[in-house]
Scaffold this motif. Structure first.
Motif, short mmCIF file in Angstrom:
data_model
loop_
_atom_site.label_atom_id
_atom_site.label_comp_id
_atom_site.label_asym_id
_atom_site.label_seq_id
_atom_site.Cartn_x
_atom_site.Cartn_y
_atom_site.Cartn_z
N VAL A 143 0.82 -1.21 0.00
CA VAL A 143 0.00 0.00 0.00
C VAL A 143 0.86 1.26 0.00
CG1 VAL A 143 -1.87 -1.22 1.18
CG2 VAL A 143 -0.24 0.15 2.53
N HIS A 144 2.16 1.08 0.25
CA HIS A 144 3.04 2.25 0.28
C HIS A 144 4.47 1.82 -0.03
CE1 HIS A 144 4.43 1.76 4.77
NE2 HIS A 144 4.53 0.64 4.08
N THR A 145 5.28 2.83 -0.33
CA THR A 145 6.73 2.66 -0.39
C THR A 145 7.34 3.75 0.49
OG1 THR A 145 6.64 1.83 -2.66
CG2 THR A 145 8.77 2.59 -1.86
N VAL A 146 8.14 3.34 1.45
CA VAL A 146 8.82 4.28 2.34
C VAL A 146 10.20 4.60 1.75
CG1 VAL A 146 9.97 4.44 4.59
CG2 VAL A 146 7.60 3.64 4.44
N TYR A 147 10.52 5.87 1.67
CA TYR A 147 11.83 6.31 1.17
C TYR A 147 12.69 6.79 2.33
CZ TYR A 147 10.74 5.77 -3.71
OH TYR A 147 10.45 5.21 -4.94
N VAL A 148 13.88 6.20 2.45
CA VAL A 148 14.81 6.55 3.52
C VAL A 148 16.13 6.95 2.89
CG1 VAL A 148 16.04 5.74 5.56
CG2 VAL A 148 13.72 4.88 5.07
N PRO A 149 16.64 8.18 3.14
CA PRO A 149 17.95 8.55 2.59
C PRO A 149 19.02 7.54 2.96
CG PRO A 149 16.85 10.46 3.56
CD PRO A 149 16.02 9.26 3.93
N ALA A 150 19.87 7.20 2.00
CA ALA A 150 20.81 6.10 2.17
C ALA A 150 21.72 6.29 3.37
CB ALA A 150 21.64 5.92 0.90
N ASP A 175 17.03 12.14 -4.57
CA ASP A 175 16.65 13.42 -3.95
C ASP A 175 16.89 13.45 -2.44
OD1 ASP A 175 15.94 14.53 -6.35
OD2 ASP A 175 13.81 14.11 -6.14
N GLY A 176 16.51 12.37 -1.76
CA GLY A 176 16.66 12.37 -0.31
C GLY A 176 18.09 12.26 0.16
N TYR A 177 18.97 11.93 -0.75
CA TYR A 177 20.38 11.72 -0.39
C TYR A 177 21.26 12.88 -0.82
CZ TYR A 177 24.96 9.36 -0.35
OH TYR A 177 26.27 9.01 -0.11
N GLY A 178 21.00 13.40 -2.01
CA GLY A 178 21.80 14.52 -2.50
C GLY A 178 23.08 14.06 -3.19
N THR A 179 24.02 14.99 -3.33
CA THR A 179 25.28 14.72 -4.01
C THR A 179 26.39 14.60 -2.97
OG1 THR A 179 24.52 15.96 -5.94
CG2 THR A 179 26.89 15.55 -5.76
N VAL A 235 18.40 4.78 -7.29
CA VAL A 235 19.68 5.36 -7.70
C VAL A 235 19.44 6.74 -8.30
CG1 VAL A 235 20.77 3.12 -8.07
CG2 VAL A 235 19.51 4.21 -9.94
N LYS A 236 20.51 7.40 -8.64
CA LYS A 236 20.39 8.70 -9.28
C LYS A 236 19.85 8.57 -10.70
CE LYS A 236 23.67 11.46 -6.66
NZ LYS A 236 23.60 10.59 -5.48
N SER A 237 19.26 9.65 -11.17
CA SER A 237 18.76 9.70 -12.54
C SER A 237 19.92 9.73 -13.54
CB SER A 237 17.89 10.94 -12.73
OG SER A 237 17.62 11.18 -14.08
N PHE A 238 19.73 9.10 -14.70
CA PHE A 238 20.71 9.23 -15.77
C PHE A 238 20.81 10.69 -16.22
CE2 PHE A 238 21.01 4.71 -17.78
CZ PHE A 238 21.44 4.22 -16.55
N ALA A 239 19.73 11.42 -16.08
CA ALA A 239 19.74 12.82 -16.48
C ALA A 239 20.67 13.65 -15.60
CB ALA A 239 18.32 13.41 -16.43
N ASP A 240 20.95 13.16 -14.39
CA ASP A 240 21.83 13.88 -13.48
C ASP A 240 23.26 13.33 -13.52
OD1 ASP A 240 19.74 15.51 -12.63
OD2 ASP A 240 19.14 14.10 -11.06
N ASP A 241 23.40 11.99 -13.44
CA ASP A 241 24.74 11.41 -13.39
C ASP A 241 24.63 9.91 -13.67
OD1 ASP A 241 27.31 10.54 -12.83
OD2 ASP A 241 27.57 11.88 -11.10
N GLU A 242 24.70 9.54 -14.94
CA GLU A 242 24.52 8.14 -15.33
C GLU A 242 25.63 7.26 -14.76
OE1 GLU A 242 23.99 5.44 -19.39
OE2 GLU A 242 23.59 7.61 -19.42
N GLU A 243 26.87 7.74 -14.79
CA GLU A 243 27.98 6.95 -14.28
C GLU A 243 27.81 6.65 -12.80
OE1 GLU A 243 32.89 7.12 -13.93
OE2 GLU A 243 31.78 8.70 -14.96
N ARG A 244 27.45 7.68 -12.04
CA ARG A 244 27.27 7.50 -10.60
C ARG A 244 26.10 6.56 -10.32
NH1 ARG A 244 30.06 7.25 -6.20
NH2 ARG A 244 28.95 5.27 -6.22
#
Length: 346
Positions: A11-18, A83-87, A120-129
């Motif tokens: 019923v949900h997905t919980v997002y927790v910064p890594a 998003d919850g983790y940042g760079t 993971v991060k978006s390819f639009a932001d950093d595909e390698e990472r």
């Protein structure tokens, strides 16, 4: 059994910064949610008032919520490197490895939610990472039962295929619809390993140029996007999920906690009423309002739906209503979904 079996969907997905994920996270979220329930929603009377449901229904919902928070507070979790983790270029490798070790320990001890995975991060932001974190994490955990990978901000179809090619055997993935450019290439058969599509309200509404105070799940523009997602995947097993309320109680005062619950419940009801039976939760307080609203939604009409299905099977009318076969199919599906969410079956 009247309602038969049904494929279980959380019923949900919980997002927790890594960097905040550990072997204690699931237990701590449950403990915090239970503390909020005990302090600010002591019984059915308070639940009826906060969530706007009849007292009789509240009496059925309140003990279910308390039991759920005590035994299974998180059905699906994503360890978030986006998003919850940042760079954090100097730290992400270490966080990926530590997060994987925590997953392995939870799996060993039976504390891993039924669904789990990473974003993971978006390819639009950093595909390698993005691909490096994916590899570091899954090389350690392997594809354990319930594993799902979330691929955010998908702006072009070729990225879907590049991403899927890097997944280990047995791993499914879900994409996030966070930009209008994603909608045109959604279709049945987009990729055989695609298991879900999740709506991202804030990036999507920002991409449309909506003002900040209109970045909300119940905006008509979000309804339009969700309907297009439903149309694209209506004939497929791809699961759909709504997005989140990015807010926590303004303080520990009961009035502020109740205000947060009431707003979250309003959004969850909007999602449920539009056929989105899963959504994101971002704070322990959301667990209370998520389960209270979901349980009330399914219990409110369960007996009526069951009576109408039985009457149709027996060729009887209920209250002068002559249900169409398509309606009976919808009623039976609603009952199976309720059984799954409420724990009756599945």
């Amino acid at each position: 059994m009247l309602t038969g079996s049904f494929h279980w969907q959380p019923v949900h997905t919980v997002y927790v910064p890594a960097h905040r994920w550990s072997v204690r996270t699931v237990r701590e979220w449950g403990e915090q949610a239970r503390a909020l329930l005990e302090e600010h929603l002591a019984g059915p009377e308070e639940l009826a008032e906060v969530f706007g449901v009849p007292l009789g229904l509240a009496r059925a919902v309140h003990p279910r919520v308390a039991a759920k928070l005590a035994t299974d507070p998180i059905e699906d979790v994503r360890i978030d490197f986006e998003d919850g983790y940042g760079t954090r270029p100097a730290e992400e490798d270490g966080h990926a490895e530590a997060a994987a070790e925590a997953v392995l320990e939870l799996h060993r001890t039976g504390g891993l939610p039924r669904r789990w995975g990473l974003r993971v991060k978006s390819f639009a932001d950093d595909e390698e990472r993005s691909l490096r974190t994916l590899a570091l994490f899954l090389e350690r955990t392997g594809v354990l039962p319930g594993c799902t990978v979330t691929f955010p901000k998908v702006l072009e179809e070729p990225a879907v295929h590049r991403f899927a090619e890097r997944l280990p055997a047995g791993a499914g993935f879900e994409l996030q619809v966070e930009d209008p450019r994603t909608l045109p290439f959604l279709r049945p058969g987009l990729h055989e390993r695609l298991t879900g599509a999740h709506f991202g309200v804030f990036d999507y509404t920002a991409a449309l140029g909506l003002p900040p105070h209109e970045q909300r799940l119940d905006h008509p523009a979000c309804d339009h996007a969700r309907h297009l997602m439903q149309t694209a995947f209506a004939t497929t097993p791809v699961e759909l999920s709504d997005g989140s309320l990015a807010a926590a109680p303004a303080s520990e005062a009961t009035a502020d906690v109740h205000a947060l619950w009431a707003r979250h419940a309003q959004l969850v009801r909007h999602s449920l009423g539009n056929g989105f039976y899963q959504g994101w939760d971002m704070h322990p307080s959301h667990l209370v309002s998520r389960f209270a609203t979901v349980y009330a939604f399914h219990l409110a009409r369960y007996d009526e739906y069951a009576a109408r299905v039985r009457a149709w099977e027996e060729q009887r009318q209920v209250g002068g209503v002559l249900d169409e076969p398509a309606t009976i199919k919808s009623l039976a599906a609603a009952l199976r979904r309720a059984d799954s969410a409420l724990g009756h079956a599945g």
